[in-house]
Motif scaffolding. Structure first.
Motif: not given
Length: 460
Positions: A284-285, A321-322, A372-373, A385-387
């Motif tokens: 994801a990163t 977030d993660v 994660t969301v 941040v994931i958004s």
């Protein structure tokens, strides 16, 4: 300059390739497999002295890899680029290369070969031709395989090979999919159901889950020149990789297998915690840096990480977030793992292009980010941040033409008339092959996306 081959071999492989018989078929003979599973398989052969595990590699699309390897007797170098001087190792574990579009029958015959007991796959997420519900039976290539042609999809190849076998196989998916082994088993089962006949051997065939990790950027002409300097011969098939390599495999096999644990792999009864940590933290990163970096004009991931603002966002993505959504596997400190991820991404010797990492977002987002969301929303949190990572993908889709994605036409059509941030967000949230109703209906998620897409569009 003379070409690398068995007769021009300045650096010999660790095991004599002429002594290897084929026991493994690999579907998806790209650079990643050659820098990862083929390396671990060769190390296992050296450590165990077992010469039964040479590899037949199958290219699913073009003859390029075959044409690179054939004049070199299957040999190629792995050029490792770390913080010090580069090094190169010649690998000889690939003993045969087949090109599926040219000879699909040969692929099925090799999978059916009694001497083969393991099949591995790196075909990328889109290679499985699946929807969120399972096998995409409306996919024209799946339909064509089901009508009886020599199969050209990986699921069709596996099914046809299994149908000819007496002894079961172990089939190891090495792609970035959640519970990739059980998922692949489901796809093959649905294919057999569509055919109306399930072979007896299928019940005993095993589909262990696995998790793989190594950064393998696309090889450039400069890399080939570097390999020639180090080897003293020309290697047209060289692949580039970082020093780090990880392979975690569920210990669930139908029969004999390479001693991969002697080659550096980890065998475990539960891959899921490793898989989730890798998908949600590293992958994801990686994707977020690719989208944000490309929007800022950065060519490589390393350049993006050197941007202090983007590096801070990457750290926040993992820590805020993660990490709260994960149960770490034994022996893995998530904070240390996150720091290691960014150190690896910052390696200036690995010129991993942002556009290469950004491709195929429609199939990567659901497995890398959207879980994660969903988990953060369920916990009552605002997943800031994931958004932003999802918003960066939306902005990338809106700004990039041509878009390298299996759903490019649908995505570009969706945003074609979107003149405001809200319109862009709503258009892409409506793509039901990516976003599920719970995410589309989340006011919190939508409001975050609208604000973030607006900010990104104003900058880019």
């Amino acid at each position: 300059m003379t070409r690398l081959s068995l007769t021009h071999l300045p650096v010999a492989p660790a095991v004599d390739p002429r002594q290897l018989s084929v026991g493994v078929v690999h579907l998806g003979l790209g650079a990643f497999h050659r820098a990862h599973q083929a390396v671990v398989t060769e190390r296992a052969a050296v450590a165990s002295g077992d010469t039964r595990w040479g590899i037949t590699g199958v290219s699913q699309r073009s003859a390029t890899v075959r044409d690179q390897l054939a004049p070199q007797d299957g040999l190629y170098g792995v050029l490792e680029r770390g913080l010090g001087d580069p090094s190169i190792q010649v690998i000889g574990s690939i003993r045969e290369v087949l090109t599926a579009p040219e000879d699909p029958e040969a692929v099925v015959a090799r999978i059916a070969d009694p001497g083969v007991s393991v099949v591995t796959l790196t075909v990328t997420e889109k290679g499985y031709r699946a929807t969120g519900a399972g096998l995409d039976l409306n996919d024209p290539e799946i339909q064509a395989d089901l009508t009886g042609r020599p199969p050209r999809t990986v699921v069709g190849q596996l099914a046809a090979g299994l149908a000819r076998r007496v002894e079961p196989l172990t089939i190891v998916s090495c792609d970035n999919l959640v519970a990739n082994g059980p998922f692949l088993r489901k796809l093959v089962a649905e294919y057999f159901d569509a055919l109306g006949k399930v072979p007896d051997v299928f019940e005993a065939t095993r589909f262990p889950a696995s998790m793989v990790d190594r950064i393998v950027p696309a090889t450039t002409d400069a890399d080939r020149d570097e390999a020639a300097r180090l080897l003293g011969v020309r290697d047209e098939a060289v692949v580039v990789a970082e020093p780090f390599l990880q392979w975690v495999i569920e210990d669930d096999f139908a029969g004999d297998r390479p001693a991969w644990e002697l080659g550096g792999a980890v065998l475990t009864h539960d891959v899921a915690p490793w898989e989730q940590a890798k998908l949600r933290m590293l992958n994801a990163t990686h994707s977020m840096l690719a989208y944000l970096g490309a929007l800022r004009g950065y060519e490589t991931i390393a350049e993006a990480v050197r941007d202090d603002e983007l590096a801070t966002l990457a750290r926040r993505l993992m820590t805020e977030d993660v990490v709260p959504t994960l149960t770490p596997p034994d022996g893995l400190d998530l904070q240390e793992y996150g720091a290691t991820v960014l150190e690896r991404f910052a390696n200036p010797a690995l010129k991993h292009r942002t556009t290469q990492v950004a491709m195929d977002g429609s199939v990567k987002l659901p497995v890398r980010m959207l879980g994660t969301v969903r988990d953060r929303l369920a916990a009552g949190a605002e997943p800031q941040v994931i958004s932003l990572a999802v918003a960066a993908w939306m902005t990338y889709v809106r700004r990039t033409d041509p878009l390298d994605d299996p759903q490019a036409d649908r995505l570009k059509t969706a945003v074609a008339g979107a003149s405001t941030p809200a319109a862009v967000v709503d258009a892409l949230l409506s793509v039901d092959s990516i976003f599920t109703p719970d995410l589309r209906d989340s006011t919190v998620f939508r409001e975050l996306l609208v604000a973030q897409v607006g900010e990104l569009l104003s900058r880019s």
